[in-house]
Design a protein around this motif. Structure first.
Motif, PDB file in Angstrom:
ATOM      1  N   ARG A 260       2.318   1.832  -3.503  1.00  0.00           N
ATOM      2  CA  ARG A 260       1.322   2.364  -4.445  1.00  0.00           C
ATOM      3  C   ARG A 260       1.105   3.859  -4.262  1.00  0.00           C
ATOM      4  O   ARG A 260       0.702   4.553  -5.185  1.00  0.00           O
TER       5      ARG A 260
ATOM      6  N   GLN B  42      -2.578   0.785  -9.522  1.00  0.00           N
ATOM      7  CA  GLN B  42      -3.474   0.482  -8.413  1.00  0.00           C
ATOM      8  C   GLN B  42      -4.165  -0.858  -8.659  1.00  0.00           C
ATOM      9  O   GLN B  42      -4.170  -1.384  -9.782  1.00  0.00           O
TER      10      GLN B  42
ATOM     11  N   ASP C  33       0.829  -1.205   0.000  1.00  0.00           N
ATOM     12  CA  ASP C  33       0.000   0.000   0.000  1.00  0.00           C
ATOM     13  C   ASP C  33       0.862   1.252   0.000  1.00  0.00           C
ATOM     14  O   ASP C  33       0.579   2.217  -0.716  1.00  0.00           O
TER      15      ASP C  33
ATOM     16  N   SER D  25       0.253  -4.120  -9.216  1.00  0.00           N
ATOM     17  CA  SER D  25      -1.085  -4.707  -9.360  1.00  0.00           C
ATOM     18  C   SER D  25      -0.945  -6.164  -9.772  1.00  0.00           C
ATOM     19  O   SER D  25      -0.412  -6.974  -9.022  1.00  0.00           O
TER      20      SER D  25
END
Length: 321
Positions: free
Chosen positions: A176, A236, A173, A267
């Motif tokens: 990203r 994402q 996370d 991803s």
């Protein structure tokens, strides 16, 4: 804003349950003008509950040095972070997000874990954990034991794996949310840590303005006779790398006189991209695999604690006749 703890759902000790503290924690976060440290955040949550001293100082039976209410704040803070209601702008600091402000205004003291569990970011987090669990089951399927008995070492392994899985997803996370250039530097550093650079090789990120479809290059020896070309896509979840992007990467490899490369994304890859890469000898690393490798090679993480276990050396106790 203070909250009378007696109006919340209480556990057997007379303390608020962790889920009852979700709106309390979010309300505390909303009152902060800037990011607050984990310790300050926890203390502010507890102080807002107006607990009597005997409950405030109540210790855990298992861990007599730990106040129950202090350790209990860990769960609402984690839940709110996973759901995207609070964020960590830097290590160990927390700040309410626009989504957090929106849901606090919408639900107030009626915010529940069920509401949070339906949020896209929370669902994404759980889905990625499930992917990791499925990968683990596939790899370990041959050694699965149907016995009902569980050895202590298995329990420890399970706890450590669950903890590291959560760290792995949190790591992904954070990646990203970074810039594309940061991600390119990260993957070059990771492949170097994995040994691709060799002893005398070089690793570098290509110039942003003129990368010709190649984001990173690793020369595995001093003369550059063996080279790894890298493509890094910070996408994402749901924005999977498709066949067209894979074909473009292969075209870029051809421009460098190479037919082999590594394509890394935060991803995943479409079936068409996977099939094309397989035929063109392109190595694929998706987000789940990326974060696992970062833990394995300790890139972007610190080793928190290590445990040593022992068993009996039976050979030591064999006596000579």
């Amino acid at each position: 804003m203070e909250t009378d703890y007696k109006n919340l759902k209480l556990c057997k000790h007379g303390l608020p349950t962790w889920d009852a503290m979700l709106p309390v924690a979010l309300s505390v976060a909303s009152k902060q003008s800037s990011a607050i440290s984990r310790k300050e955040f926890s203390e502010a949550i507890v102080n807002s509950l107006q607990l009597p001293d005997n409950l405030r100082q109540l210790k855990s039976e298992k861990y007599p040095d730990v106040n129950i209410i202090d350790s209990r704040t860990t769960f609402p803070i984690s839940e709110l972070t996973i759901g995207g209601l609070i964020e960590r702008p830097k290590r160990g600091f927390y700040l309410i997000t626009p989504l957090g402000k929106q849901l606090l205004e919408q639900y107030g003291g009626k915010l529940t874990s069920e509401i949070i569990h339906k949020l896209p970011q929370f669902i994404q987090h759980q889905d990625e954990l499930k992917q990791k669990g499925n990968l683990e089951k596939t790899e370990d399927s041959q050694s699965t034991d149907n016995s009902d008995s569980v050895e202590p070492i298995q329990t420890v392994d399970s706890i450590v794996k669950d903890y590291n899985d959560t760290v792995s997803i949190d790591l992904l996370d954070r990646i990203r949310k970074g810039t594309p250039y940061f991600f390119e530097k990260l993957v070059v550093e990771l492949l170097s840590a994995m040994g691709y650079k060799g002893t005398n090789g070089q690793a570098f990120v290509t110039q942003k303005s003129n990368d010709s479809g190649i984001d990173g290059i690793i020369n595995q020896d001093a003369l550059g006779t063996s080279t790894v070309y890298i493509q890094a896509k910070r996408h994402q979840v749901g924005n999977n790398v498709g066949r067209n992007e894979m074909q473009a990467f292969f075209g870029a490899l051809s421009g460098f006189g190479s037919d082999r490369g590594v394509f890394i994304t935060t991803s995943n890859f479409s079936n068409g991209a996977i099939e094309y890469a397989k035929n063109q000898h392109i190595v694929l690393i998706n987000g789940i695999r990326l974060s696992d490798l970062m833990l394995q090679y300790q890139v972007g993480v610190n080793v928190k604690k290590q445990y040593t276990t022992f068993d009996i050396d039976e050979d030591f106790f064999i006596e000579d006749d």
